[in-house]
Design a protein around this motif. Structure first.
Motif, PDB file in Angstrom:
ATOM      1  N   ASP A 133       0.830  -1.210   0.000  1.00 11.65           N
ATOM      2  CA  ASP A 133       0.000   0.000   0.000  1.00 11.65           C
ATOM      3  C   ASP A 133       0.864   1.259   0.000  1.00 11.65           C
ATOM      4  O   ASP A 133       0.546   2.245  -0.672  1.00 11.65           O
ATOM      5  N   LEU A 134       1.940   1.209   0.759  1.00 13.40           N
ATOM      6  CA  LEU A 134       2.824   2.365   0.843  1.00 13.40           C
ATOM      7  C   LEU A 134       3.483   2.640  -0.506  1.00 13.40           C
ATOM      8  O   LEU A 134       3.571   3.800  -0.936  1.00 13.40           O
ATOM      9  N   ARG A 135       3.941   1.592  -1.176  1.00 15.87           N
ATOM     10  CA  ARG A 135       4.544   1.780  -2.497  1.00 15.87           C
ATOM     11  C   ARG A 135       3.542   2.399  -3.470  1.00 15.87           C
ATOM     12  O   ARG A 135       3.876   3.313  -4.236  1.00 15.87           O
ATOM     13  N   ALA A 136       2.302   1.877  -3.459  1.00 18.73           N
ATOM     14  CA  ALA A 136       1.276   2.409  -4.360  1.00 18.73           C
ATOM     15  C   ALA A 136       0.954   3.861  -4.021  1.00 18.73           C
ATOM     16  O   ALA A 136       0.774   4.699  -4.925  1.00 18.73           O
ATOM     17  N   THR A 137       0.889   4.174  -2.744  1.00 14.14           N
ATOM     18  CA  THR A 137       0.585   5.548  -2.334  1.00 14.14           C
ATOM     19  C   THR A 137       1.722   6.493  -2.708  1.00 14.14           C
ATOM     20  O   THR A 137       1.488   7.632  -3.148  1.00 14.14           O
ATOM     21  N   GLN A 138       2.957   6.051  -2.535  1.00 16.75           N
ATOM     22  CA  GLN A 138       4.098   6.873  -2.925  1.00 16.75           C
ATOM     23  C   GLN A 138       4.088   7.152  -4.428  1.00 16.75           C
ATOM     24  O   GLN A 138       4.366   8.274  -4.873  1.00 16.75           O
ATOM     25  N   ALA A 139       3.751   6.119  -5.220  1.00 16.72           N
ATOM     26  CA  ALA A 139       3.677   6.318  -6.667  1.00 16.72           C
ATOM     27  C   ALA A 139       2.556   7.293  -7.017  1.00 16.72           C
ATOM     28  O   ALA A 139       2.724   8.161  -7.896  1.00 16.72           O
ATOM     29  N   ARG A 140       1.409   7.163  -6.348  1.00 14.41           N
ATOM     30  CA  ARG A 140       0.291   8.076  -6.614  1.00 14.41           C
ATOM     31  C   ARG A 140       0.657   9.502  -6.204  1.00 14.41           C
ATOM     32  O   ARG A 140       0.354  10.463  -6.930  1.00 14.41           O
ATOM     33  N   ALA A 141       1.310   9.657  -5.055  1.00 12.45           N
ATOM     34  CA  ALA A 141       1.711  10.998  -4.619  1.00 12.45           C
ATOM     35  C   ALA A 141       2.676  11.622  -5.616  1.00 12.45           C
ATOM     36  O   ALA A 141       2.586  12.825  -5.919  1.00 12.45           O
ATOM     37  N   GLN A 142       3.583  10.825  -6.150  1.00 15.63           N
ATOM     38  CA  GLN A 142       4.527  11.348  -7.134  1.00 15.63           C
ATOM     39  C   GLN A 142       3.804  11.769  -8.413  1.00 15.63           C
ATOM     40  O   GLN A 142       4.084  12.837  -8.968  1.00 15.63           O
ATOM     41  N   THR A 143       2.868  10.936  -8.874  1.00 14.66           N
ATOM     42  CA  THR A 143       2.102  11.277 -10.077  1.00 14.66           C
ATOM     43  C   THR A 143       1.281  12.536  -9.861  1.00 14.66           C
ATOM     44  O   THR A 143       1.226  13.422 -10.730  1.00 14.66           O
ATOM     45  N   LEU A 144       0.628  12.623  -8.694  1.00 14.96           N
ATOM     46  CA  LEU A 144      -0.170  13.814  -8.396  1.00 14.96           C
ATOM     47  C   LEU A 144       0.704  15.057  -8.316  1.00 14.96           C
ATOM     48  O   LEU A 144       0.297  16.147  -8.739  1.00 14.96           O
ATOM     49  N   GLY A 145       1.920  14.907  -7.795  1.00 13.32           N
ATOM     50  CA  GLY A 145       2.830  16.040  -7.724  1.00 13.32           C
ATOM     51  C   GLY A 145       3.183  16.569  -9.102  1.00 13.32           C
ATOM     52  O   GLY A 145       3.218  17.791  -9.338  1.00 13.32           O
ATOM     53  N   VAL A 146       3.435  15.655 -10.042  1.00 17.12           N
ATOM     54  CA  VAL A 146       3.751  16.069 -11.418  1.00 17.12           C
ATOM     55  C   VAL A 146       2.544  16.740 -12.053  1.00 17.12           C
ATOM     56  O   VAL A 146       2.670  17.800 -12.696  1.00 17.12           O
TER      57      VAL A 146
END
Length: 406
Positions: A88-101
């Motif tokens: 879950d943490l990996r998926a959330t980190q990826a989503r946060a990175q995508t949202l940041g871009v």
């Protein structure tokens, strides 16, 4: 993540000897070392049977085995919970990175729209911008109707451009605001998951320390007795499965299943490390997920998700390559090889090995490749047919020098 510091050679041998506890027969949280938990009737395959009559002594081999089984069951539950949180943490980190871009891009577009709107506002203020009242009046009073129509068209075009700029500004502001809220929520979830993972890591380490403490007080004779009880229990459970026809014929895997089996067998001898997915160490679901990943088929990371999301198959219809899931909470998983055998990463202190299917009490099985046809002319690897499915050598050759931990 690194494991605990090495212990004395006797303790390491003790850990290796008693870590052959695949028949983890008890549900619920880890029991303290001073109290023997009651067995779970739904999960007693492979465990030594309790004799009739008075309750056994709390320090009897059977009671010690049940206590150790309970501790390892709890440790594995905590391990799979840790694994799920890690995913879950990996998926959330990826989503946060995508949202940041996306937020950065949205803010850049918003800045451009604001600049265009500012330019239009200055033009209007100075009287030279599109669609001013003076320009409309000049069109209405023009002597040449054709020229007036041309001017009118230009004014309408300019007005539409101005309206589009304002609309783009409003939409950009809304989009940036939405993305900012989503990015903040993703970061909040990331922080919460990081804290949850830390708590789960502590829980696993605490369970393993309880095991080490209990093992440290056992003699070599007690450890040998535990070995014998566990092997006898696993062999009895395996014979029961075979005798009632709960295991089907070996059959043949699909081509992907054959690749998963080959990968799993190449890992035999590598240590169990909780949370590990290879290439040098594995936990139970780390081994099965990596085996199928190397076969070209992505499956869920944890045993619970494998049980939840993959198609179920009955044990009497197993084919090599299927995954056998264990215990009511689906907290352990192994890769079926055929001939009543699985390859598995049993628990801390042991290594990846080939075992009888009933070394743990099975919950059921799942198939990662339900639509694939079995290969023709399949020959099972030697490791699968070296011992009969009801062999009492449940996990013979286990590593006696591996310390539990991560």
């Amino acid at each position: 993540m690194s494991g605990p510091a090495p212990r004395s050679s006797r303790t390491l041998r003790a850990a290796g000897a008693a870590l052959l506890l695949g028949a983890t027969a008890l549900a619920g949280p880890a029991a303290p070392a001073s109290a023997a938990p009651a067995p779970d009737p739904a999960a007693t395959a492979g465990a030594p049977a309790a004799p009739d009559g008075p309750a056994p002594d709390a320090n009897s081999p059977a009671a010690l085995l049940r206590r150790l089984q309970a501790l390892y069951r709890s440790a594995e539950e905590s391990t799979e919970a840790y694994n799920a949180t890690q995913e879950d943490l990996r998926a959330t980190q990826a989503r946060a990175q995508t949202l940041g871009v996306r937020l950065k891009q949205a803010r850049a577009r918003l800045a451009g729209a604001r600049a265009d709107a500012g330019r239009l506002a200055r033009q209007q203020y100075q009287g030279g911008g599109p669609a001013t009242l003076a320009q409309y009046v000049r069109v209405l009073l023009a002597d040449d109707p054709e020229q007036a129509m041309d001017r009118s068209h230009l004014l309408h075009t300019a007005a539409a451009e101005a309206a589009a700029t304002v609309d783009r500004l409003a939409r950009g502001a809304r989009q940036a605001d939405t993305l900012a809220r989503q990015a903040d929520a993703a970061l909040d979830r990331q922080r919460a998951l990081t804290a949850q993972r830390a708590r789960q890591r502590t829980a696993v380490q605490s369970r393993l320390k309880e095991v080490e403490k209990l093992l440290a007080g056992l003699s070599e004779d007690q450890l040998a007795t535990l070995d014998r009880l566990e092997n006898d229990g696993a062999a009895t459970a395996q014979r029961a499965l075979v005798s009632r026809g709960a295991l089907g014929a070996a059959g043949a895997p699909s081509s992907a299943g054959d690749r998963a089996i080959s990968y799993g067998l190449r890992q035999v001898g590598k240590p169990y490390v909780w949370g590990a997915t290879g290439p040098d160490a594995f936990d139970c679901s780390g081994l099965t997920s990596q085996a199928w990943s190397h076969a070209g088929r992505a499956i869920p990371r944890t045993s619970q998700e494998q049980w939840k999301r993959l198609p179920h198959v009955p044990l009497n219809r197993l084919r090599p390559g299927d995954l056998v899931v264990y215990f009511p909470g689906a907290t352990h998983v192994a890769l079926y090889l055929g001939d009543g055998k699985v390859v598995q990463a049993p628990r801390p202190g042991t290594a990846v090995r080939v075992s009888p299917l009933a070394a743990n009490p099975p919950l059921g099985a799942v198939r990662p490749d339900p639509g694939d046809r079995p290969v023709t002319g399949y020959t099972a690897p030697r490791q699968i047919t070296a011992h009969g499915p009801a062999s009492g050598a449940a996990d013979a050759g286990y590593a006696r020098s591996a310390a539990p931990g991560h």
